[in-house]
Design a protein around this motif. Structure first.
Motif, PDB file in Angstrom:
ATOM      1  N   VAL A 162       0.796  -1.041  -0.157  1.00 51.26           N
ATOM      2  CA  VAL A 162      -0.088   0.024   0.097  1.00 51.26           C
ATOM      3  C   VAL A 162       0.966   1.167   0.034  1.00 51.26           C
ATOM      4  O   VAL A 162       1.774   1.332   0.827  1.00 51.26           O
ATOM      5  N   ASP A 164       1.207   5.694  -1.004  1.00 45.89           N
ATOM      6  CA  ASP A 164       0.270   6.847  -0.961  1.00 45.89           C
ATOM      7  C   ASP A 164      -0.349   7.240  -2.222  1.00 45.89           C
ATOM      8  O   ASP A 164       0.370   7.071  -3.155  1.00 45.89           O
ATOM      9  N   ASN A 165      -1.638   8.089  -2.303  1.00 42.16           N
ATOM     10  CA  ASN A 165      -1.851   8.531  -3.410  1.00 42.16           C
ATOM     11  C   ASN A 165      -2.771   9.935  -2.893  1.00 42.16           C
ATOM     12  O   ASN A 165      -3.534   9.961  -2.215  1.00 42.16           O
ATOM     13  N   THR A 168      -6.784   9.330  -3.780  1.00 41.63           N
ATOM     14  CA  THR A 168      -7.480   8.352  -2.976  1.00 41.63           C
ATOM     15  C   THR A 168      -6.997   7.998  -1.660  1.00 41.63           C
ATOM     16  O   THR A 168      -7.296   7.257  -0.974  1.00 41.63           O
ATOM     17  N   GLN A 171      -3.164   3.592  -2.291  1.00 42.74           N
ATOM     18  CA  GLN A 171      -3.381   2.863  -3.461  1.00 42.74           C
ATOM     19  C   GLN A 171      -2.623   1.506  -3.421  1.00 42.74           C
ATOM     20  O   GLN A 171      -1.682   1.399  -2.671  1.00 42.74           O
ATOM     21  N   LEU A 172      -2.572   0.672  -4.379  1.00 42.23           N
ATOM     22  CA  LEU A 172      -1.746  -0.637  -4.455  1.00 42.23           C
ATOM     23  C   LEU A 172      -0.192  -0.005  -4.813  1.00 42.23           C
ATOM     24  O   LEU A 172      -0.171   0.667  -5.838  1.00 42.23           O
TER      25      LEU A 172
END
Length: 436
Positions: A162, A164-165, A168, A171-172
């Protein structure tokens, strides 16, 4: 001499059985010597301000664990328990107290010391039994599961599964990265080894896949042994900050987690060891909790976070451990690892993260015993489970769970049947949001 002190015949055990039991428990909890300094140092996050020194925490972890086990062995001599810095609490201190709230390691250790002293006082008074019986089971289980989910998000971030985004939030990650794949393989292997009843599944998984990473050049091998790193935080704690109003929520969180984690662990081990009488009371629990609280105070003075009883001790009990001799063996085995700090610094973070994710699973699986048929009991538990990882704070999760529980009881007309402990903790939780 040992036979006379630990009374093997009375407890239907012998020296060989106790040694096997201690070795078994050691193998199941040996991962803490790697994970505790890794988490407290923020090793995977780079030179983040406020985190602990890796080497200092490694030495403190080993010595505090050994001392705690020796205290349990010779004072709580009827308890075959292993103790070490607790998972969940170390993450709370590193990410919530130091990185999140900006406190220094010395100030955080001061809070740990104060919480330990309070735990010691509670262990000497009737407050102990009152608190254990006052907090609803579902709420305790929900908080435990929330700590598990908090550890899970940290573990997944360390593994880079996992990331950072900006839109969202998460993210993956890049699953084509060889180290990420090794971390995922470590997690699966640890689960498979447990399913096959292999003792020491965590430490085996960590070392096996670390060797693969070193052999393939994916990670740097720093060696196996050296002289122990200096204990930078020995008697280096700041009590002034720990006793401030803004630190009260931290002290309460440390005390709450340690107290109920210890009570739950001792009860669980007592059931396996046959230490529960016909009325459901756990024999000698007072000396075990006293040993645990003294160990927490000693651990803070040495430079590590809250030392607590480990539920992994059940593995040693199942192997026949019935006395403090088991604890003595655990302590000796940890002490023998004092010189392995180079090995600890060589472990790839993705593999450490996989071990942390597995520990998270152990915390979360207790949700099966929550009273799901009563929404007034289950809803606050879910609040704790959700808010801990999403606010990146165990203390926030505990506070919101108690506040919601109290409000639900008020509006459903259950005020008179609700324990005063709930109202006390709820009021303190509300206050904590204004003084934090």
């Amino acid at each position: 001499m040992l036979e006379k002190y630990f009374e093997y015949k009375k407890h239907k055990t012998d020296f060989k059985t106790e040694v096997i039991a201690g070795t078994t428990t050691f193998l199941t909890m040996a991962y803490i010597m790697f994970l505790n300094p890794f988490i407290l140092s923020g090793e995977f996050a780079g030179p983040e301000k406020g985190f602990f020194d890796f080497g200092a925490v490694y030495t403190a972890t080993i010595l505090a664990t050994a001392l705690a086990c020796f205290i349990m062995a010779f004072y709580g001599k009827t308890w075959p328990i292993g103790l070490a810095p607790g998972m969940g609490i170390n993450a709370f201190v590193a990410f919530g107290v130091c990185a999140g709230m900006g406190y220094t390691p010395q100030q955080a250790l001061g809070a740990v010391l104060v919480a330990g002293v309070l735990f010691l006082i509670i262990s000497l008074t009737p407050i102990r039994a009152w608190l254990i019986n006052s907090i609803p089971k579902s709420l305790k289980l929900g908080i435990g599961a929330g700590i598990g989910l908090f550890l899970a998000i940290i573990g997944l971030q360390i593994m880079e599964v996992v990331v950072d985004n900006p839109v969202t939030l998460v993210q993956l990650g890049n699953l084509s990265d060889p180290l990420v794949l090794l971390g995922c393989a470590t997690f699966i292997a640890i689960i498979v080894l447990e399913k096959m009843n292999v003792k020491g599944n965590i430490i085996i998984g960590i070392l096996f896949f670390s060797v693969i990473a070193w052999a393939t050049g994916l990670a740097k091998f720093n060696g196996i042994a050296s002289s122990p790193p200096p204990m930078t935080y020995l008697f280096d704690f700041d009590l002034k900050a720990a006793l401030s109003a803004s630190m009260s929520t931290v002290v309460f969180t440390l005390l709450f987690i340690d107290f109920f984690d210890t009570a739950g662990t001792l009860t669980s081990v007592a059931n396996v060891a046959g230490k529960v009488d016909s009325k459901g009371r756990v024999t000698d629990i007072n000396i075990a909790m006293m040993s645990d609280s003294v160990a927490t105070v000693a651990g803070a003075m040495m430079g590590t976070t809250t030392v607590t009883s480990y539920v992994e001790s059940g593995a040693g009990v199942k192997a026949g451990g019935r006395t403090g001799m088991t604890s003595l063996v655990i302590g000796i085995l940890f002490l023998s690892c004092l010189f392995f700090s180079p090995l600890a610094t060589s472990l790839p973070k993705e593999i450490d993260g996989a071990a942390l994710l597995y520990v998270a699973v152990l915390f979360v699986r207790n949700i099966t015993d929550i009273e799901w048929n009563d929404i007034a009991e289950s809803a606050p538990s879910i609040v704790a489970m959700i808010t801990m990882p999403l606010t990146y704070s165990i203390s926030n999760g505990i506070a919101l769970a108690f506040i919601s529980y109290a409000l639900i009881k008020i509006f459903t007309g259950k005020i008179s049947t609700t324990s005063p402990a709930i109202w006390l903790i709820s009021v303190l939780s509300v206050i904590s949001f204004f003084v934090a």
